[in-house]
Design a protein around this motif. Structure first.
Motif, PDB file in Angstrom:
ATOM      1  N   ALA A 254       0.859  -1.188   0.000  1.00  0.00           N
ATOM      2  CA  ALA A 254       0.000   0.000   0.000  1.00  0.00           C
ATOM      3  C   ALA A 254       0.886   1.226   0.000  1.00  0.00           C
ATOM      4  O   ALA A 254       1.772   1.369   0.856  1.00  0.00           O
ATOM      5  N   ARG A 255       0.664   2.115  -0.975  1.00  0.00           N
ATOM      6  CA  ARG A 255       1.354   3.399  -0.969  1.00  0.00           C
ATOM      7  C   ARG A 255       0.738   4.278   0.115  1.00  0.00           C
ATOM      8  O   ARG A 255      -0.486   4.353   0.248  1.00  0.00           O
ATOM      9  N   LEU A 256       1.583   4.970   0.843  1.00  0.00           N
ATOM     10  CA  LEU A 256       1.124   5.856   1.901  1.00  0.00           C
ATOM     11  C   LEU A 256       1.002   7.284   1.364  1.00  0.00           C
ATOM     12  O   LEU A 256       1.671   7.645   0.394  1.00  0.00           O
ATOM     13  N   PRO A 257       0.148   8.093   1.978  1.00  0.00           N
ATOM     14  CA  PRO A 257      -0.061   9.461   1.480  1.00  0.00           C
ATOM     15  C   PRO A 257       1.219  10.293   1.525  1.00  0.00           C
ATOM     16  O   PRO A 257       2.108  10.063   2.350  1.00  0.00           O
ATOM     17  N   GLY A 258       1.285  11.261   0.614  1.00  0.00           N
ATOM     18  CA  GLY A 258       2.420  12.174   0.599  1.00  0.00           C
ATOM     19  C   GLY A 258       3.720  11.467   0.289  1.00  0.00           C
ATOM     20  O   GLY A 258       3.790  10.627  -0.611  1.00  0.00           O
ATOM     21  N   ASP A 259       4.756  11.798   1.047  1.00  0.00           N
ATOM     22  CA  ASP A 259       6.074  11.198   0.856  1.00  0.00           C
ATOM     23  C   ASP A 259       6.384  10.163   1.924  1.00  0.00           C
ATOM     24  O   ASP A 259       7.554   9.933   2.264  1.00  0.00           O
ATOM     25  N   ALA A 260       5.336   9.519   2.461  1.00  0.00           N
ATOM     26  CA  ALA A 260       5.530   8.564   3.558  1.00  0.00           C
ATOM     27  C   ALA A 260       6.014   7.203   3.084  1.00  0.00           C
ATOM     28  O   ALA A 260       6.295   6.328   3.898  1.00  0.00           O
ATOM     29  N   GLY A 261       6.080   6.968   1.762  1.00  0.00           N
ATOM     30  CA  GLY A 261       6.616   5.720   1.260  1.00  0.00           C
ATOM     31  C   GLY A 261       5.580   4.659   1.009  1.00  0.00           C
ATOM     32  O   GLY A 261       4.455   4.940   0.560  1.00  0.00           O
ATOM     33  N   VAL A 262       5.928   3.412   1.316  1.00  0.00           N
ATOM     34  CA  VAL A 262       5.078   2.268   1.017  1.00  0.00           C
ATOM     35  C   VAL A 262       5.218   1.236   2.127  1.00  0.00           C
ATOM     36  O   VAL A 262       6.281   1.112   2.746  1.00  0.00           O
ATOM     37  N   VAL A 263       4.147   0.496   2.389  1.00  0.00           N
ATOM     38  CA  VAL A 263       4.182  -0.633   3.317  1.00  0.00           C
ATOM     39  C   VAL A 263       3.941  -1.911   2.536  1.00  0.00           C
ATOM     40  O   VAL A 263       2.987  -2.002   1.759  1.00  0.00           O
ATOM     41  N   SER A 294      -2.857  -8.081   1.115  1.00  0.00           N
ATOM     42  CA  SER A 294      -3.181  -6.761   0.569  1.00  0.00           C
ATOM     43  C   SER A 294      -3.288  -5.750   1.699  1.00  0.00           C
ATOM     44  O   SER A 294      -3.419  -6.109   2.878  1.00  0.00           O
ATOM     45  N   ALA A 295      -3.239  -4.470   1.322  1.00  0.00           N
ATOM     46  CA  ALA A 295      -3.317  -3.394   2.304  1.00  0.00           C
ATOM     47  C   ALA A 295      -3.768  -2.116   1.615  1.00  0.00           C
ATOM     48  O   ALA A 295      -3.564  -1.938   0.416  1.00  0.00           O
ATOM     49  N   VAL A 296      -4.390  -1.224   2.385  1.00  0.00           N
ATOM     50  CA  VAL A 296      -4.748   0.108   1.898  1.00  0.00           C
ATOM     51  C   VAL A 296      -4.527   1.115   3.024  1.00  0.00           C
ATOM     52  O   VAL A 296      -4.702   0.800   4.196  1.00  0.00           O
ATOM     53  N   ALA A 297      -4.126   2.317   2.640  1.00  0.00           N
ATOM     54  CA  ALA A 297      -3.977   3.392   3.613  1.00  0.00           C
ATOM     55  C   ALA A 297      -5.327   4.073   3.794  1.00  0.00           C
ATOM     56  O   ALA A 297      -5.881   4.620   2.839  1.00  0.00           O
ATOM     57  N   LEU A 298      -5.843   4.034   5.010  1.00  0.00           N
ATOM     58  CA  LEU A 298      -7.112   4.700   5.298  1.00  0.00           C
ATOM     59  C   LEU A 298      -6.923   6.204   5.425  1.00  0.00           C
ATOM     60  O   LEU A 298      -7.802   6.982   5.073  1.00  0.00           O
ATOM     61  N   ASN A 299      -5.798   6.606   5.977  1.00  0.00           N
ATOM     62  CA  ASN A 299      -5.428   8.018   6.085  1.00  0.00           C
ATOM     63  C   ASN A 299      -3.931   8.067   6.326  1.00  0.00           C
ATOM     64  O   ASN A 299      -3.237   7.066   6.144  1.00  0.00           O
ATOM     65  N   ALA A 300      -3.433   9.213   6.738  1.00  0.00           N
ATOM     66  CA  ALA A 300      -1.995   9.375   6.894  1.00  0.00           C
ATOM     67  C   ALA A 300      -1.432   8.570   8.058  1.00  0.00           C
ATOM     68  O   ALA A 300      -0.215   8.401   8.158  1.00  0.00           O
ATOM     69  N   ARG A 301      -2.286   8.057   8.937  1.00  0.00           N
ATOM     70  CA  ARG A 301      -1.792   7.390  10.137  1.00  0.00           C
ATOM     71  C   ARG A 301      -2.159   5.918  10.234  1.00  0.00           C
ATOM     72  O   ARG A 301      -1.571   5.192  11.032  1.00  0.00           O
TER      73      ARG A 301
END
Length: 324
Positions: A254-263, A294-301
């Motif tokens: 999952a790509r993280l928002p902004g420049d937070a990278g990927v998990v 699988s994974a998804v970013a729900l928000n920045a945290r």
């Protein structure tokens, strides 16, 4: 006496028939809880305010409360084929793919799905779906299967690809035409013209790669068997191995928002956080989640993960959440 007994039996029968067909107003039954923690989930997707999930036996689910409750979608053709990939072309138009060449399309945000392709005779799994612009869509999978649609998933055409029939396991790209397709035996194909032409890259790993993700025009990450993760800073011209203290396969990201990278997520409930250049920041495990796919970013945290034990699992609210 016999007449009396006969009358009595007849009366009992008539009474039973009258009771059986009499109108009733029973108390409503309690709503059945959808046990999503008992379903293998292979793909998660955030589309507008919704969270969608796809998995085994044709499962398609949606949630509007970050996965706390789920509703099953209506599918025009009920099949037991496993679904492996999801994509939102617009907030309303979605496409799902799976085994037996099964492709489904929704034009109402995922509430109802219509079958656009199915090939049980050939029986070749599709393993993913991808689009850059919401109109041109690619579905890919086993034995070099590569399908293209130019009308948002309504019709599909097969295309011959490089790779000698190797399985295509993962694909990513950007709106500028850069794409990568990875598969078994270290296969990596690259395109810089929107997929019109492809070139094989020199193999840098002899095992299967299960996924690839673009972090920028130059920075890419590929991952797969035995905990193998590789990063490139030059659009795949060269690759460096990311050292992990694990030999467990990695199946999703999952790509993280902004420049937070990927998990990255995989077997053994592992979560691997890479920065925006693909360098390792953190690696951890979440007990009891099993194999994550699988994974998804729900928000920045917060990150929601899913896999063999569904998505309704973990501590607190029942969600498998990882605070960044």
């Amino acid at each position: 006496m016999r007449q009396l007994i006969g009358y009595a039996v007849s009366g009992v029968i008539l009474a039973a028939v009258a009771f059986a067909f009499a109108p009733r107003n029973p108390q409503p039954l309690a709503a059945t809880q959808l046990q999503v923690d008992r379903v293998q989930v292979n793909a998660l997707l955030v589309s507008g305010p919704q969270l969608l999930a796809a998995g085994e036996r044709g499962t398609l689910l949606s949630s509007v409360d970050s996965g706390r409750s789920w509703h099953a979608a209506q599918v025009s053709s009920a099949r037991q084929a496993t679904l492996t990939g999801l994509i939102a072309l617009t907030p309303q138009v979605l496409v799902a793919v799976g085994h037996d060449g099964w492709i489904l399309r929704s034009d109402d945000g995922g509430r109802n799905w219509q079958e656009t392709r199915y090939d049980a005779d050939l029986g070749e799994p599709l393993l993913g779906v991808w689009s850059a612009d919401g109109e041109h869509v690619v579905a890919y999978g086993s034995y070099g299967k590569y399908l293209e649609s130019s009308d948002a998933g309504q019709h599909w055409q097969a295309r011959e690809m490089l790779g000698d029939g190797a399985h295509f396991n993962g694909m990513d790209g950007d709106r500028q035409g850069r794409r990568m397709l990875v598969g078994e035996q270290g296969l990596v194909l690259r395109s810089d013209d929107g997929g019109r032409h492809w070139q094989p890259l020199t193999p840098f790993y002899n095992g299967s790669l299960f996924g690839v993700v673009t972090l920028s025009a130059s920075h890419w990450v590929a991952y797969g068997m035995r905990g193998q993760v590789f990063r490139s800073e030059d659009f795949g011209d060269s690759w460096q191995r990311v050292e992990l203290n694990s030999a467990q396969p990695i199946y999703g990201h999952a790509r993280l928002p902004g420049d937070a990278g990927v998990v990255l997520v995989g077997a053994g409930s592992q979560l691997i956080h890479l920065d925006a250049q693909g360098r390792l920041l953190d690696s951890s495990r979440r007990n009891g989640l099993g194999t994550l796919t699988s994974a998804v970013a729900l928000n920045a945290r917060h990150l929601l993960v899913a896999g063999e034990r569904g998505v309704s699992q973990g501590p607190d609210s029942g969600l498998a959440a990882h605070a960044q």
